[in-house]
Design a protein around this motif. Structure first.
Motif, PDB file in Angstrom:
ATOM      1  N   ASP A   3     -11.154  21.882  29.821  1.00 24.44           N
ATOM      2  CA  ASP A   3     -10.928  22.515  31.115  1.00 24.44           C
ATOM      3  C   ASP A   3      -9.680  23.388  30.996  1.00 24.44           C
ATOM      4  O   ASP A   3      -8.551  22.912  31.207  1.00 24.44           O
ATOM      5  N   ARG A  52      -8.325  25.517  32.873  1.00 23.81           N
ATOM      6  CA  ARG A  52      -7.473  25.579  34.068  1.00 23.81           C
ATOM      7  C   ARG A  52      -6.519  24.386  34.116  1.00 23.81           C
ATOM      8  O   ARG A  52      -5.321  24.546  34.372  1.00 23.81           O
ATOM      9  N   ASP A  82      -3.779  24.756  31.378  1.00 28.82           N
ATOM     10  CA  ASP A  82      -2.701  25.671  31.747  1.00 28.82           C
ATOM     11  C   ASP A  82      -1.818  25.076  32.839  1.00 28.82           C
ATOM     12  O   ASP A  82      -0.590  25.252  32.826  1.00 28.82           O
ATOM     13  N   GLU A  83      -2.441  24.379  33.787  1.00 35.51           N
ATOM     14  CA  GLU A  83      -1.676  23.745  34.863  1.00 35.51           C
ATOM     15  C   GLU A  83      -0.751  22.669  34.297  1.00 35.51           C
ATOM     16  O   GLU A  83       0.422  22.566  34.679  1.00 35.51           O
TER      17      GLU A  83
END
Length: 323
Positions: free
Chosen positions: A287, A289, A292-293
């Motif tokens: 994932d 996203r 990066d989070e």
């Protein structure tokens, strides 16, 4: 060629077995053991018998200040030429608590601190000291799958939330229970996979990062913070499972960890190494996203200055299969 490998979690369990294999198979290695209190000096002395080059650096992995001091000491020794070029970091230490309320001195939940933040701080503070080819290996767990096949129903699956929530105590339901503590553990191991995918995209070519899954290994010190019944079961009952396909012996798990550190089998950066081979981790673990989070959050939590840019190397491996 002489080189340095920095290792946490070498004092016992699969880490101790792996350290012995690494020194035996790579006689040019100088192993730096990172451990708390006198155990590091004792482990280094024991591993150094027979002429092996082993030294230690003291660190409490539950304290980011202590981790920072240890990494700085290693950097200084490398810069002074007291250690040969750095070619490996092994983040093998891990903890599992009987609740999700244990807070470390930095204000973060302790499972997340040791299993995620300590590794990240070592990688980031040592990153410009790695000499290619180099390899970073972070020990993860197949509890991140969250199904019976991978955890025998012993550990709840991960419950992903924003990193700001995961890094604090009380992130899970009934946080004072063993189930919450084990959920914190499996979730932290999912986080290590996300971070390794992020490293694969950001670290320079020639510095590979992989996660290593030893599978279920009874008889290690992982349950040291559990209740008396759980500790008894892990020491006396669960080891019998190594006679079945459901568990891995400490000797086999340590040997496979050493293989991952020494680059056998050869696998792309970002890979998930399940015992002796590259495999696909859980579907949830791919994932970008979340990766990066999490990257942005741990950079903020550890207050690391300077940022790594995204590189082409490892970008496809991080978000796809590592078969």
């Amino acid at each position: 060629m002489r080189h340095t490998i920095v290792m946490t979690g070498a004092s016992g369990g699969i880490g101790r077995v792996a350290a012995e294999y690494i020194l035996r198979r790579s006689p040019d290695a100088h192993l730096v053991v990172v451990a708390r209190g006198p155990s590091g000096a004792r482990t280094a002395a024991e591993l150094g018998t027979g002429g092996h080059a082993v030294s230690h650096v003291s660190a409490d992995l539950g304290s980011l200040q202590s981790v920072r001091s240890a990494a700085t000491e290693i950097r200084d020794r490398l810069e002074r030429g007291e250690l040969p070029p750095l070619r490996g970091f092994v983040g093998n230490a891990g903890v599992q608590y009987s609740n999700a309320l244990t807070e470390g001195p930095d204000g973060f939940e302790s499972t997340f601190t040791v299993n995620v933040l300590a590794n990240h701080l070592f990688v980031r503070l040592l990153q410009d000291r790695f000499a290619a080819p180099a390899r970073i290996v972070i020990t993860t767990s197949d509890t991140h799958f969250g199904d019976f096949r991978h955890n025998l129903g012993l550990v709840p699956g991960p419950v992903w939330k924003s990193p700001d929530a995961l890094a604090r105590t009380g992130a899970f339901s009934a946080p004072d229970t063993v189930a919450a503590g084990r959920t914190a553990y499996s979730t932290s191991k999912l986080a290590t996979i996300y971070l390794v995918h992020a490293y694969a995209r950001r670290l320079p070519a020639g510095i590979d990062a992989v996660t290593y899954n030893p599978a279920f290994v009874p008889g290690t010190g992982l349950a040291r913070n559990a209740g008396p019944l759980s500790r008894f079961a892990m020491r006396r009952v669960m080891p019998m499972l190594t006679l079945t396909p459901f568990a891995t012996s400490r000797a086999a798990a340590g040997r496979h960890l050493a293989d991952a550190v020494l680059g056998t089998p050869r696998v792309p950066t970002g890979s998930y190494v399940d015992r002796g081979r590259a495999d696909r981790s859980s579907d949830e673990s791919y994932d970008p996203r979340r990766e990066d989070e999490l990257w942005a959050a741990v950079e903020r939590f550890t207050a690391v200055t300077g940022r790594l840019g995204t590189t082409a190397a490892g970008s496809s491996t991080a978000s796809g299969s590592a078969d």
